[in-house]
Scaffold this active site. Structure first.
Site, PDB file in Angstrom:
ATOM      1  N   CYS A  63       0.767  -1.115  -0.048  1.00  0.00           N
ATOM      2  CA  CYS A  63       0.126  -0.061  -0.063  1.00  0.00           C
ATOM      3  C   CYS A  63       0.832   1.240  -0.034  1.00  0.00           C
ATOM      4  O   CYS A  63       1.645   1.177   0.720  1.00  0.00           O
ATOM      5  CB  CYS A  63      -0.733   0.014   1.149  1.00  0.00           C
ATOM      6  SG  CYS A  63      -2.441  -1.002   1.040  1.00  0.00           S
ATOM      7  N   HIS A  64       0.502   2.094  -0.988  1.00  0.00           N
ATOM      8  CA  HIS A  64       1.287   3.534  -0.965  1.00  0.00           C
ATOM      9  C   HIS A  64       0.874   4.429   0.203  1.00  0.00           C
ATOM     10  O   HIS A  64      -0.389   4.471   0.695  1.00  0.00           O
ATOM     11  CB  HIS A  64       0.941   4.126  -2.189  1.00  0.00           C
ATOM     12  CG  HIS A  64       1.414   3.597  -3.237  1.00  0.00           C
ATOM     13  ND1 HIS A  64       0.839   2.414  -3.913  1.00  0.00           N
ATOM     14  CD2 HIS A  64       2.662   3.538  -3.947  1.00  0.00           C
ATOM     15  CE1 HIS A  64       1.407   1.909  -5.020  1.00  0.00           C
ATOM     16  NE2 HIS A  64       2.563   2.637  -5.127  1.00  0.00           N
ATOM     17  N   GLU A  99      -7.500   0.883   2.325  1.00  0.00           N
ATOM     18  CA  GLU A  99      -7.785   1.685   3.615  1.00  0.00           C
ATOM     19  C   GLU A  99      -9.073   1.414   4.159  1.00  0.00           C
ATOM     20  O   GLU A  99      -9.352   1.483   5.133  1.00  0.00           O
ATOM     21  CB  GLU A  99      -7.470   3.073   3.175  1.00  0.00           C
ATOM     22  CG  GLU A  99      -5.985   3.359   2.874  1.00  0.00           C
ATOM     23  CD  GLU A  99      -5.435   3.142   1.740  1.00  0.00           C
ATOM     24  OE1 GLU A  99      -4.161   3.290   1.659  1.00  0.00           O
ATOM     25  OE2 GLU A  99      -6.199   2.365   0.822  1.00  0.00           O
ATOM     26  N   ASP A 113     -12.592  -7.387  20.827  1.00  0.00           N
ATOM     27  CA  ASP A 113     -11.802  -7.272  21.905  1.00  0.00           C
ATOM     28  C   ASP A 113     -12.714  -6.497  23.195  1.00  0.00           C
ATOM     29  O   ASP A 113     -12.711  -7.109  24.189  1.00  0.00           O
ATOM     30  CB  ASP A 113     -10.709  -6.437  21.912  1.00  0.00           C
ATOM     31  CG  ASP A 113      -9.916  -6.262  23.031  1.00  0.00           C
ATOM     32  OD1 ASP A 113      -9.338  -7.351  23.473  1.00  0.00           O
ATOM     33  OD2 ASP A 113      -9.792  -5.214  23.435  1.00  0.00           O
TER      34      ASP A 113
END
Length: 301
Positions: A63-64, A99, A113
């Site tokens: 990923c950039h 993203e 969690d």
């Protein structure tokens, strides 16, 4: 990482979804009524999702790094399923699908969690991309049905002292966009010959004429002087786009005198004569410039 330096920065959007399934209504009630021991589930997981969106390139190798200019994380409860959506916008050279998916995934993991002390049967499922917009993949403009003439203006190439590479690069780019090449010629830097060739192509009904060479500032660079008097309507934005794109890659792009315009229904574009300049100019304006042919036929922008 994949080389994206040839791409244009455009508005890009992506929406991704993750679903968190809990095992009882009690868990849903605890979330809604802020009774979860670890805190406000929606606010905490949303914060984690915002961080994840901005840190995607740190954890996904290919990923950039890119500017995240808008993020929206939303929750919708449907029975025992909580649908998480992450929407991300940027103006950049590559998309934000990963993203958005990374953000939605981390939101779901954070919820897991926080909820595991009160529910041992939570499941994360269906992490997927819902929508993607932006970039050339969105363009519906195609060169199918359009024929082109490529004219190389160069004294040295015409004399056989140099090999033409710019014209061939233009042809390769046109073929990639399904434009038919019906003529390819090399002529000297002479105003009269350039004009005669353009007029001949227009008379034959050629829809696209691309000229490479003669757009600089040497005494023999006369292409703009040859082309501009023939144009019925100049399109300044095309040359502006070419120079703007080029200026990000070389400080000399501002010296190019590229131009474009219409003669009847024929689009004429004059590009630099260097191979790199021609290639970058094509990257800067295609496929978007093909939209002209729809406008000529009466379509709306």
């Amino acid at each position: 990482m994949v080389n994206i330096t040839h791409k244009n920065s455009t508005l890009r959007k992506a929406i991704a979804e993750a679903i968190v399934s809990v095992s009882s209504q009690d868990t849903i009630d605890a979330i809604v009524n802020h009774k979860v021991p670890k805190g406000n589930v929606f606010e905490m997981s949303k914060t984690a999702g915002l961080f994840a969106a901005k840190k995607t390139s740190d954890v996904i190798p290919d990923c950039h790094p890119l500017p995240i200019e808008y993020t929206s994380i939303q929750f919708e409860i449907r029975n025992l399923d909580i649908h998480v959506t992450s929407e991300i916008h940027t103006i950049y050279k590559t998309g934000v699908e990963v993203e958005a998916m990374h953000s939605a995934s981390v939101v779901a993991l954070t919820m897991y969690d926080m909820l595991k002390p009160i529910d041992k049967n939570i499941e994360i499922k269906n992490i997927k991309l819902l929508e993607k917009k932006g970039g050339k993949s969105d363009s519906k403009d195609s060169g199918e049905g359009i024929d082109a003439s490529v004219i190389v203006c160069s004294d040295s190439i015409f004399a056989g002292k140099k090999e033409d590479k710019a014209g061939k690069a233009i042809i390769a780019a046109l073929e990639k966009h399904h434009v038919d090449i019906n003529d390819y010629v090399v002529i000297p830097d002479e105003i009269k010959e350039i004009q005669e060739k353009i007029k001949s192509d227009v008379e034959q009904g050629t829809r696209l004429i691309i000229i490479t060479g003669g757009t600089g500032l040497s005494k023999r660079d006369v292409t703009p002087e040859a082309v501009r008097p023939l144009l019925e309507r100049e399109i300044p934005g095309v040359a502006e786009a070419i120079r703007s794109y080029g200026q990000l890659r070389t400080p000399y792009s501002m010296l190019s005198r590229s131009l474009a315009g219409m003669i009847g229904d024929t689009l004429v574009i004059a590009l630099p004569g260097s191979t790199k300049g021609a290639e970058e100019s094509m990257d800067a304006i295609f496929p978007g410039i093909l939209h002209i042919y729809k406008i000529v036929k009466g379509a709306q922008h």
